[in-house]
Each structure stands twice: as C-alpha cells, then as structure tokens.
Design a protein around this motif. Structure first.
Motif, PDB file in Angstrom:
ATOM      1  N   ALA A  26       0.867  -1.206   0.093  1.00 44.55           N
ATOM      2  CA  ALA A  26       0.013   0.112  -0.070  1.00 44.55           C
ATOM      3  C   ALA A  26       0.807   1.319   0.026  1.00 44.55           C
ATOM      4  O   ALA A  26       1.878   1.340   0.708  1.00 44.55           O
ATOM      5  CB  ALA A  26      -1.042  -0.072   1.262  1.00 44.55           C
ATOM      6  N   LEU A  27       0.489   2.136  -0.753  1.00 47.48           N
ATOM      7  CA  LEU A  27       1.178   3.521  -0.948  1.00 47.48           C
ATOM      8  C   LEU A  27       2.371   3.387  -1.491  1.00 47.48           C
ATOM      9  O   LEU A  27       3.027   4.456  -1.776  1.00 47.48           O
ATOM     10  CB  LEU A  27       1.501   4.358   0.511  1.00 47.48           C
ATOM     11  N   LYS A  28       2.751   2.297  -2.126  1.00 46.09           N
ATOM     12  CA  LYS A  28       3.893   2.277  -3.072  1.00 46.09           C
ATOM     13  C   LYS A  28       3.466   1.888  -4.486  1.00 46.09           C
ATOM     14  O   LYS A  28       3.727   2.390  -5.440  1.00 46.09           O
ATOM     15  CB  LYS A  28       4.976   1.235  -2.490  1.00 46.09           C
ATOM     16  N   ASP A  29       2.522   0.641  -4.251  1.00 50.79           N
ATOM     17  CA  ASP A  29       2.216  -0.136  -5.880  1.00 50.79           C
ATOM     18  C   ASP A  29       0.707   0.239  -5.851  1.00 50.79           C
ATOM     19  O   ASP A  29       0.486   0.439  -7.180  1.00 50.79           O
ATOM     20  CB  ASP A  29       2.296  -1.631  -5.657  1.00 50.79           C
ATOM     21  N   TYR A  30      -0.116   0.735  -4.711  1.00 45.01           N
ATOM     22  CA  TYR A  30      -1.527   0.786  -5.128  1.00 45.01           C
ATOM     23  C   TYR A  30      -1.923   1.944  -4.033  1.00 45.01           C
ATOM     24  O   TYR A  30      -1.112   1.730  -2.868  1.00 45.01           O
ATOM     25  CB  TYR A  30      -2.253  -0.085  -5.237  1.00 45.01           C
ATOM     26  N   ALA A  31      -3.063   2.543  -3.811  1.00 45.66           N
ATOM     27  CA  ALA A  31      -3.614   3.355  -2.596  1.00 45.66           C
ATOM     28  C   ALA A  31      -5.292   2.937  -2.854  1.00 45.66           C
ATOM     29  O   ALA A  31      -5.591   2.909  -3.879  1.00 45.66           O
ATOM     30  CB  ALA A  31      -3.246   4.573  -2.721  1.00 45.66           C
ATOM     31  N   LYS A  66       0.382  13.554  -2.086  1.00 45.56           N
ATOM     32  CA  LYS A  66       0.789  12.174  -1.472  1.00 45.56           C
ATOM     33  C   LYS A  66       0.597  10.999  -2.425  1.00 45.56           C
ATOM     34  O   LYS A  66       1.740  10.256  -2.050  1.00 45.56           O
ATOM     35  CB  LYS A  66      -0.259  12.146  -0.387  1.00 45.56           C
ATOM     36  N   LEU A  67      -0.176  11.038  -3.188  1.00 43.78           N
ATOM     37  CA  LEU A  67      -0.139   9.786  -4.063  1.00 43.78           C
ATOM     38  C   LEU A  67       0.443  10.093  -5.394  1.00 43.78           C
ATOM     39  O   LEU A  67       0.433   9.246  -6.425  1.00 43.78           O
ATOM     40  CB  LEU A  67      -1.654   9.297  -4.331  1.00 43.78           C
ATOM     41  N   GLU A  68       1.178  10.833  -5.762  1.00 43.14           N
ATOM     42  CA  GLU A  68       1.796  11.099  -6.914  1.00 43.14           C
ATOM     43  C   GLU A  68       2.537  10.275  -7.487  1.00 43.14           C
ATOM     44  O   GLU A  68       2.470   9.613  -8.737  1.00 43.14           O
ATOM     45  CB  GLU A  68       2.562  12.403  -7.042  1.00 43.14           C
ATOM     46  N   PRO A  69       3.282   9.422  -6.713  1.00 38.40           N
ATOM     47  CA  PRO A  69       4.379   8.432  -7.506  1.00 38.40           C
ATOM     48  C   PRO A  69       3.466   6.864  -7.340  1.00 38.40           C
ATOM     49  O   PRO A  69       4.235   5.944  -7.904  1.00 38.40           O
ATOM     50  CB  PRO A  69       5.472   8.081  -6.283  1.00 38.40           C
ATOM     51  N   VAL A  70       2.372   6.865  -6.794  1.00 39.85           N
ATOM     52  CA  VAL A  70       1.605   5.594  -6.779  1.00 39.85           C
ATOM     53  C   VAL A  70       0.945   5.150  -8.134  1.00 39.85           C
ATOM     54  O   VAL A  70       0.280   6.145  -8.673  1.00 39.85           O
ATOM     55  CB  VAL A  70       0.582   5.683  -5.761  1.00 39.85           C
ATOM     56  N   PRO A  71       1.078   4.289  -8.750  1.00 35.70           N
ATOM     57  CA  PRO A  71       0.506   3.812  -9.976  1.00 35.70           C
ATOM     58  C   PRO A  71      -0.705   3.346 -10.018  1.00 35.70           C
ATOM     59  O   PRO A  71      -1.257   3.907 -11.324  1.00 35.70           O
ATOM     60  CB  PRO A  71       1.648   2.706 -10.527  1.00 35.70           C
ATOM     61  N   LYS A  72      -1.460   2.948  -8.968  1.00 34.46           N
ATOM     62  CA  LYS A  72      -2.894   2.919  -9.013  1.00 34.46           C
ATOM     63  C   LYS A  72      -3.689   3.276  -7.844  1.00 34.46           C
ATOM     64  O   LYS A  72      -3.071   2.865  -6.785  1.00 34.46           O
ATOM     65  CB  LYS A  72      -3.086   1.089  -9.079  1.00 34.46           C
ATOM     66  N   VAL A  73      -4.595   3.986  -8.248  1.00 30.22           N
ATOM     67  CA  VAL A  73      -5.381   4.476  -7.078  1.00 30.22           C
ATOM     68  C   VAL A  73      -6.926   4.069  -6.950  1.00 30.22           C
ATOM     69  O   VAL A  73      -7.380   4.207  -8.325  1.00 30.22           O
ATOM     70  CB  VAL A  73      -5.289   6.043  -6.899  1.00 30.22           C
ATOM     71  N   VAL A  74      -7.411   3.242  -5.973  1.00 31.20           N
ATOM     72  CA  VAL A  74      -8.803   2.924  -6.035  1.00 31.20           C
ATOM     73  C   VAL A  74      -9.616   3.772  -5.279  1.00 31.20           C
ATOM     74  O   VAL A  74      -9.254   3.981  -3.867  1.00 31.20           O
ATOM     75  CB  VAL A  74      -8.809   1.389  -5.554  1.00 31.20           C
ATOM     76  N   PHE A  75     -10.697   4.292  -5.595  1.00 32.12           N
ATOM     77  CA  PHE A  75     -11.483   5.233  -4.925  1.00 32.12           C
ATOM     78  C   PHE A  75     -12.919   4.406  -4.547  1.00 32.12           C
ATOM     79  O   PHE A  75     -13.441   3.624  -5.289  1.00 32.12           O
ATOM     80  CB  PHE A  75     -12.114   6.343  -5.388  1.00 32.12           C
ATOM     81  N   GLN A 102       2.735  14.893 -16.111  1.00 33.20           N
ATOM     82  CA  GLN A 102       3.061  13.494 -15.564  1.00 33.20           C
ATOM     83  C   GLN A 102       2.949  12.310 -16.463  1.00 33.20           C
ATOM     84  O   GLN A 102       1.873  12.305 -17.236  1.00 33.20           O
ATOM     85  CB  GLN A 102       2.011  13.471 -14.372  1.00 33.20           C
ATOM     86  N   THR A 103       4.063  11.544 -16.679  1.00 26.78           N
ATOM     87  CA  THR A 103       4.069  10.262 -17.447  1.00 26.78           C
ATOM     88  C   THR A 103       4.927   9.333 -16.776  1.00 26.78           C
ATOM     89  O   THR A 103       5.794   9.642 -16.080  1.00 26.78           O
ATOM     90  CB  THR A 103       4.555  10.294 -18.862  1.00 26.78           C
ATOM     91  N   PRO A 104       4.331   8.079 -16.508  1.00 31.30           N
ATOM     92  CA  PRO A 104       3.460   7.528 -17.285  1.00 31.30           C
ATOM     93  C   PRO A 104       2.071   7.932 -16.322  1.00 31.30           C
ATOM     94  O   PRO A 104       2.340   8.318 -15.116  1.00 31.30           O
ATOM     95  CB  PRO A 104       3.373   5.737 -17.049  1.00 31.30           C
ATOM     96  N   THR A 105       1.130   7.914 -16.637  1.00 33.37           N
ATOM     97  CA  THR A 105      -0.236   8.375 -16.148  1.00 33.37           C
ATOM     98  C   THR A 105      -0.642   7.185 -15.120  1.00 33.37           C
ATOM     99  O   THR A 105      -0.627   6.019 -15.281  1.00 33.37           O
ATOM    100  CB  THR A 105      -1.461   8.172 -17.124  1.00 33.37           C
ATOM    101  N   GLN A 106      -1.056   7.677 -14.007  1.00 30.21           N
ATOM    102  CA  GLN A 106      -1.649   6.881 -12.950  1.00 30.21           C
ATOM    103  C   GLN A 106      -2.941   6.414 -13.498  1.00 30.21           C
ATOM    104  O   GLN A 106      -3.779   6.804 -13.979  1.00 30.21           O
ATOM    105  CB  GLN A 106      -1.890   7.823 -11.690  1.00 30.21           C
ATOM    106  N   GLU A 107      -3.254   4.999 -12.888  1.00 34.68           N
ATOM    107  CA  GLU A 107      -4.570   4.432 -13.155  1.00 34.68           C
ATOM    108  C   GLU A 107      -5.202   4.742 -12.043  1.00 34.68           C
ATOM    109  O   GLU A 107      -5.101   4.683 -10.700  1.00 34.68           O
ATOM    110  CB  GLU A 107      -4.229   2.999 -13.419  1.00 34.68           C
ATOM    111  N   ILE A 108      -6.616   5.217 -12.256  1.00 36.65           N
ATOM    112  CA  ILE A 108      -7.375   5.490 -11.387  1.00 36.65           C
ATOM    113  C   ILE A 108      -8.742   4.665 -11.486  1.00 36.65           C
ATOM    114  O   ILE A 108      -9.138   4.430 -12.473  1.00 36.65           O
ATOM    115  CB  ILE A 108      -7.877   7.248 -11.506  1.00 36.65           C
ATOM    116  N   PHE A 109      -9.117   4.107 -10.598  1.00 42.93           N
ATOM    117  CA  PHE A 109     -10.176   3.161 -10.357  1.00 42.93           C
ATOM    118  C   PHE A 109     -11.312   3.416  -9.658  1.00 42.93           C
ATOM    119  O   PHE A 109     -10.968   4.405  -8.385  1.00 42.93           O
ATOM    120  CB  PHE A 109      -9.767   1.615  -9.955  1.00 42.93           C
ATOM    121  N   VAL A 110     -12.581   3.070  -9.400  1.00 42.23           N
ATOM    122  CA  VAL A 110     -13.639   2.969  -8.592  1.00 42.23           C
ATOM    123  C   VAL A 110     -13.995   1.725  -8.397  1.00 42.23           C
ATOM    124  O   VAL A 110     -14.228   0.756  -9.227  1.00 42.23           O
ATOM    125  CB  VAL A 110     -14.867   3.839  -9.062  1.00 42.23           C
TER     126      VAL A 110
END
Length: 138
Positions: A26-31, A66-75, A102-110
C-alpha cells in the motif's frame, strides 16, 4: 460527442488480488481511498486512506501530492454510486491540473459495489478488512 470517464471500474475480486499480491504494498504499488464520511466507522479495507467526501474538495490537493508516485489508486464509498465516482473524477481533474506533464499516467479506479460489496465477500479476511463491526453492516 463522446465523453470518457477519467477512471475505470475494478471489482472486489480484482482489488482483493491487488492487495494480496506480494510484494505489492500500500502507498507504493497502489492506494485505496475511502471517501465515506461517518459511515467509515465500523470497518474499512486494510490500509485505506479516509478522505471523507464532505471535505474532499479541501483535501484533494494534499491527496494528489501524497499519491503522485503511486501507479494505481482505487476510490470507493459505501456503494460507489455517487461519492466514490465523484471523488475519483475530482481527483483526476486536480491531478491533471497539478501535474500536467506527468507520465506514465496513474491508473484511477472506482471499486464496483463499494465497501458494502467488498465487505460482504471479504469481511472475515483480516488481510483485506480491518476494524470490522457487523453492527454497522447487517
């Protein structure tokens, strides 16, 4: 005119797999960002950050940093029908303004079906759910 959402949906099973895949952390590979308000009490996804929807606009800049470097963020919220998707959209827009190059783009999920759907499947798994109180969910 076509309109595309700034996020994709993820299922409970996909998120459970993401959380359990080692050595992902958490907070490294995903949040996981939980935007429930008072309904956050009674349990949450392990290591989720609580950014309540009623104050989300005021805290979204801090969250993007806070989440700038995290590749995947799930809301998610309780059902991910209103608060979760709205927060994901606000986050995506704020991120694109703050970090336009910012590249590569962060993946944002719900999270599809929100915490309600997730806890109904995984409430007995301490790797996925913490502080669970069935009083709030049954």
């Amino acid at each position: 005119m076509s309109f595309s959402l700034p996020f994709k949906y993820i299922t409970a099973d996909e998120l459970a797999q993401m959380i359990k895949s080692k050595p992902a952390s958490a907070l490294k590979d995903y949040a996981v960002v939980d935007v429930r308000d008072s309904d956050f009490t009674g349990g949450n996804i392990v290591s989720a950050l609580n950014y309540p929807s009623d104050t989300f606009h005021a805290t979204v800049d801090e969250l993007v940093k806070k989440l700038e470097p995290v590749p995947k963020v799930v809301f998610h919220c309780a059902l991910s029908q209103a608060r979760g998707p709205k927060a994901a959209r606000i986050y995506a827009e704020t991120r694109s303004h703050q970090l336009p190059d910012q590249t590569p783009t962060q993946e944002i999920f719900v999270l599809r079906d929100g915490f309600s759907g997730f806890q109904s499947k995984y409430r007995h798994d301490p790797e996925l759910i913490e502080k669970f109180n069935k009083y709030y969910h049954d």
